[in-house]
Design a protein around this motif. Structure first.
Motif, mmCIF file in Angstrom:
data_model
loop_
_atom_site.group_PDB
_atom_site.id
_atom_site.type_symbol
_atom_site.label_atom_id
_atom_site.label_comp_id
_atom_site.label_asym_id
_atom_site.label_seq_id
_atom_site.Cartn_x
_atom_site.Cartn_y
_atom_site.Cartn_z
ATOM 1 N N ILE A 162 -5.990 6.714 -0.270
ATOM 2 C CA ILE A 162 -6.946 5.564 0.070
ATOM 3 C C ILE A 162 -7.755 6.277 1.144
ATOM 4 O O ILE A 162 -7.244 6.937 2.138
ATOM 5 C CB ILE A 162 -6.081 4.523 0.582
ATOM 6 C CG1 ILE A 162 -5.105 4.031 -0.316
ATOM 7 C CG2 ILE A 162 -6.904 3.503 1.064
ATOM 8 C CD1 ILE A 162 -4.183 2.832 0.313
ATOM 9 N N LEU A 174 -11.685 1.616 7.801
ATOM 10 C CA LEU A 174 -10.868 0.616 7.444
ATOM 11 C C LEU A 174 -11.563 -0.684 7.958
ATOM 12 O O LEU A 174 -11.883 -0.565 9.034
ATOM 13 C CB LEU A 174 -9.386 0.835 8.281
ATOM 14 C CG LEU A 174 -8.200 -0.231 8.010
ATOM 15 C CD1 LEU A 174 -7.055 0.726 8.537
ATOM 16 C CD2 LEU A 174 -8.485 -1.515 8.726
ATOM 17 N N LEU A 205 -10.158 1.203 2.769
ATOM 18 C CA LEU A 205 -9.411 0.222 2.641
ATOM 19 C C LEU A 205 -10.080 -0.972 3.304
ATOM 20 O O LEU A 205 -10.572 -0.966 4.639
ATOM 21 C CB LEU A 205 -8.127 0.421 3.337
ATOM 22 C CG LEU A 205 -7.271 -0.614 3.559
ATOM 23 C CD1 LEU A 205 -6.712 -1.099 2.190
ATOM 24 C CD2 LEU A 205 -5.835 -0.216 4.428
ATOM 25 N N HIS A 259 -1.140 6.238 6.136
ATOM 26 C CA HIS A 259 -2.351 6.612 5.389
ATOM 27 C C HIS A 259 -3.125 7.684 5.974
ATOM 28 O O HIS A 259 -4.208 6.725 6.614
ATOM 29 C CB HIS A 259 -2.871 5.530 4.690
ATOM 30 C CG HIS A 259 -2.236 4.676 3.772
ATOM 31 N ND1 HIS A 259 -1.904 4.887 2.502
ATOM 32 C CD2 HIS A 259 -1.272 3.601 4.144
ATOM 33 C CE1 HIS A 259 -1.044 4.130 2.026
ATOM 34 N NE2 HIS A 259 -0.600 3.302 2.864
ATOM 35 N N LEU A 305 0.959 -1.366 0.047
ATOM 36 C CA LEU A 305 -0.141 -0.127 0.169
ATOM 37 C C LEU A 305 0.815 1.274 -0.035
ATOM 38 O O LEU A 305 0.255 2.206 0.080
ATOM 39 C CB LEU A 305 -0.931 -0.103 1.134
ATOM 40 C CG LEU A 305 -1.981 -0.974 1.415
ATOM 41 C CD1 LEU A 305 -2.741 -1.167 2.616
ATOM 42 C CD2 LEU A 305 -3.198 -0.951 0.229
ATOM 43 N N LEU A 309 -7.208 7.820 5.386
ATOM 44 C CA LEU A 309 -8.254 7.013 5.495
ATOM 45 C C LEU A 309 -9.477 7.321 6.229
ATOM 46 O O LEU A 309 -9.597 8.096 7.101
ATOM 47 C CB LEU A 309 -7.622 5.738 6.468
ATOM 48 C CG LEU A 309 -6.866 4.639 5.497
ATOM 49 C CD1 LEU A 309 -5.978 3.813 6.446
ATOM 50 C CD2 LEU A 309 -7.671 3.632 4.638
#
Length: 397
Positions: free
Chosen positions: A163, A285, A166, A279, A157, A282
């Motif tokens: 992102i 998740l 995810l 990340h 990733l 985000l």
């Protein structure tokens, strides 16, 4: 007479049109976001320079883990078996079964004489590393098996910059359970556990007519209280847990389910730290498995909480420490769902940290639990919470 000679006409063939060049970047990104799968996106990267520059901007990414490699296996590079980390779990529980005037010293007997068996059952795969097969060699691959270089999801990733959603999917659930046994859990985490829901059943029966005597030795049903009919017999137990629940090991089994699910969830949470740190875009998740056994979810607020307030790791293994918990339990000897499926020994456990329960008012069980699990298990949760509630407490571990 002189003749005029003309030169042959030079004909040129037009270059073929690349229709993808006519699509705007925004539309290509929409297509890539619908693809999602990280391996497919990796293949798109080698199609053209334009694709290579657009793929890192994808917002929805799905990583399907091919295998789970333990720390020992990483050094030997020969096996993908999951390592297990066990710990002592005696004295974790203090039961506060309101309405049951029954001394529960029996719990100590459950956890005492057969402690080694319980610990073996509670072995969690918390020291395992996740790996994604990339196909072909690579300098930064962790383990090479059968010509396939494996990388961790963190490595895979790193090239994605935007992102927002995810999803990571393990090849199977961590908890080895017998065939026919149902065990589903859903846990939400911030820097530590926010809440967890566990649904279990000793067996699942699909549209089969049977007598209660066929339930086996689980000992949760009384034949005298069963009314026959075209469907499965219904036990009129007023929502109470029968005494046989304590005598025949029913309580111990639910203890094992609960602790095992919490360990699996906390081990998953621990593994997500480097991904969450790298990340910061985000929003959601999800870490789940192909079996649908367990789901760990984190929303944007919970992700930010973990970045600001680092988690507390367990000293025993590579997992997040589970705080002191308040739990509520609902039980039914058997539960017939609207689709005809029957859950034998159906048990629902709703879990929240003790500190959270003290600070916040309880959210309606119906609204919280009915949306935590996918159907038909959300319906099972709605049916179970109408029964008598039993309260439990668990120490931090």
């Amino acid at each position: 007479m002189s003749s005029v000679r003309s030169d042959p006409v030079q004909r040129t063939h037009p270059q073929p049109t690349d229709h993808f060049d006519r699509l705007p970047d925004s539309l290509l990104l929409l297509i890539f976001n619908n693809i999602g799968d990280v391996k497919a996106l990796g293949r798109c990267c080698v199609v053209s320079r334009r694709f290579h520059s657009l793929v890192p901007q994808v917002e929805n990414v799905v990583v399907r883990v091919d295998c789970v490699i333990s720390d020992d296996d990483c050094s030997s590079s020969s096996s993908s078996d999951k390592s297990r980390a066990a710990g002592p779990f005696s004295n974790l529980f203090r039961l506060v079964f309101g309405g049951i005037v029954k001394p529960l010293q029996a719990l100590g007997q459950f956890l005492g004489p057969k402690r080694s068996i319980l610990n073996e059952t509670l072995n969690a795969h918390s020291s395992s590393a996740l790996s994604v097969g990339s196909g072909g060699g690579g300098d930064d691959g962790e383990t090479d098996q059968g010509g396939v270089t494996h990388h961790s999801p963190t490595q895979v990733l790193r090239n994605f910059d935007e992102i927002r959603f995810l999803r990571i999917e393990l090849p199977s659930g961590e908890l080895g359970i017998d065939d026919g046994v149902l065990l589903k859990w859903r846990a939400d985490f911030g820097s530590t556990l926010d809440n967890c829901v566990i649904l279990g059943a000793t067996s699942v029966i699909n549209n089969v007519h049977f007598q209660v005597s066929e339930f086996g030795n689980d000992g949760f049903c009384d034949n005298s209280s069963v009314t026959g009919g075209s469907n499965v017999g219904i036990v009129d137990d007023n929502g109470s847990i029968p005494e046989s629940f304590y005598i025949n090991g029913g309580l111990k089994l639910r203890v094992v389910w609960t602790i095992s699910s919490l360990i699996a969830a906390s081990a998953r949470h621990y593994l997500l730290q480097p991904i969450i740190a790298e990340h910061k875009t985000l929003d959601t998740l999800v870490l789940t498995d192909a079996d649908g056994q367990g789901v760990l979810r984190m929303n944007r607020d919970q992700l930010e909480e973990l970045r600001v307030k680092p988690l507390s790791a367990s000293s025993a293994s590579k997992r997040t420490q589970v705080p002191a918990l308040n739990m509520r339990l609902w039980y039914a000897p058997h539960l017939e769902l609207p689709n005809g499926v029957v859950l034998k020994g159906a048990t629902l456990v709703a879990i929240r940290p003790s500190e959270q329960s003290a600070l916040k008012k309880e959210v309606s069980d119906a609204s919280w639990l009915s949306t935590a699990l996918e159907e038909p298990y959300g319906t099972a949760a709605k049916m179970l919470i109408k029964r008598r509630t039993y309260c439990l407490e668990m120490n931090s571990f």
